[in-house]
Motif scaffolding. Structure first.
Motif, PDB file in Angstrom:
ATOM      1  N   SER A   1       0.780  -1.157  -0.021  1.00 38.14           N
ATOM      2  CA  SER A   1       0.001   0.042   0.196  1.00 38.14           C
ATOM      3  C   SER A   1       0.954   1.361  -0.012  1.00 38.14           C
ATOM      4  N   ASP A   2       1.861   1.290   0.870  1.00 39.61           N
ATOM      5  CA  ASP A   2       2.810   2.362   0.921  1.00 39.61           C
ATOM      6  C   ASP A   2       3.554   2.672  -0.609  1.00 39.61           C
ATOM      7  N   LYS A   3       3.839   1.593  -1.277  1.00 31.60           N
ATOM      8  CA  LYS A   3       4.604   1.798  -2.599  1.00 31.60           C
ATOM      9  C   LYS A   3       3.520   2.451  -3.494  1.00 31.60           C
TER      10      LYS A   3
ATOM     11  N   THR B   1       0.922   4.144  -2.724  1.00 33.50           N
ATOM     12  CA  THR B   1       0.895   5.544  -2.568  1.00 33.50           C
ATOM     13  C   THR B   1       1.996   6.631  -3.045  1.00 33.50           C
TER      14      THR B   1
END
Length: 51
Positions: A2-4, A6
Protein backbone atom coordinates in the motif's frame (compact mmCIF):
# COMPACT_ATOMS: atom_id res chain seq x y z
CA UNK A 1 2.39 -2.80 -0.93
CA UNK A 2 0.00 0.00 0.00
CA UNK A 3 2.85 2.41 0.79
CA UNK A 4 4.45 1.75 -2.60
CA UNK A 5 1.19 2.45 -4.45
CA UNK A 6 0.74 5.68 -2.51
CA UNK A 7 4.30 6.78 -3.32
CA UNK A 8 3.81 6.10 -7.03
CA UNK A 9 0.50 7.98 -7.13
CA UNK A 10 2.02 10.89 -5.21
CA UNK A 11 4.98 11.02 -7.61
CA UNK A 12 2.71 11.02 -10.65
CA UNK A 13 0.46 13.67 -9.08
CA UNK A 14 3.40 15.86 -8.12
CA UNK A 15 4.91 15.50 -11.60
CA UNK A 16 1.68 16.61 -13.21
CA UNK A 17 1.30 19.62 -10.93
CA UNK A 18 4.93 20.59 -11.50
CA UNK A 19 4.60 20.25 -15.29
CA UNK A 20 1.39 22.31 -15.35
CA UNK A 21 2.96 25.01 -13.20
CA UNK A 22 6.09 25.24 -15.36
CA UNK A 23 4.04 25.18 -18.55
CA UNK A 24 1.73 27.95 -17.34
CA UNK A 25 4.65 30.15 -16.28
CA UNK A 26 6.33 29.73 -19.67
CA UNK A 27 3.38 29.69 -22.10
CA UNK A 28 0.39 31.26 -20.29
CA UNK A 29 -1.85 28.77 -22.11
CA UNK A 30 -4.36 26.39 -20.58
CA UNK A 31 -4.17 24.04 -23.58
CA UNK A 32 -0.37 23.68 -23.29
CA UNK A 33 -0.66 23.28 -19.52
CA UNK A 34 -3.10 20.37 -19.98
CA UNK A 35 -0.90 18.73 -22.62
CA UNK A 36 2.21 19.09 -20.47
CA UNK A 37 0.29 17.81 -17.44
CA UNK A 38 -0.49 14.62 -19.34
CA UNK A 39 3.19 14.10 -20.15
CA UNK A 40 4.14 15.26 -16.60
CA UNK A 41 7.67 14.04 -15.77
CA UNK A 42 8.73 13.89 -19.42
CA UNK A 43 8.02 17.61 -19.77
CA UNK A 44 9.69 18.41 -16.44
CA UNK A 45 12.86 16.58 -17.52
CA UNK A 46 12.76 18.25 -20.95
CA UNK A 47 12.39 21.67 -19.34
CA UNK A 48 15.27 21.00 -16.93
CA UNK A 49 17.58 19.89 -19.75
CA UNK A 50 16.77 22.77 -22.08
CA UNK A 51 16.95 25.66 -19.58
Amino acid sequence: MSDKNTAVKTGIGFGSVLAITISWSVNQSIIWAIIHGVFSWLYVIYYALTR
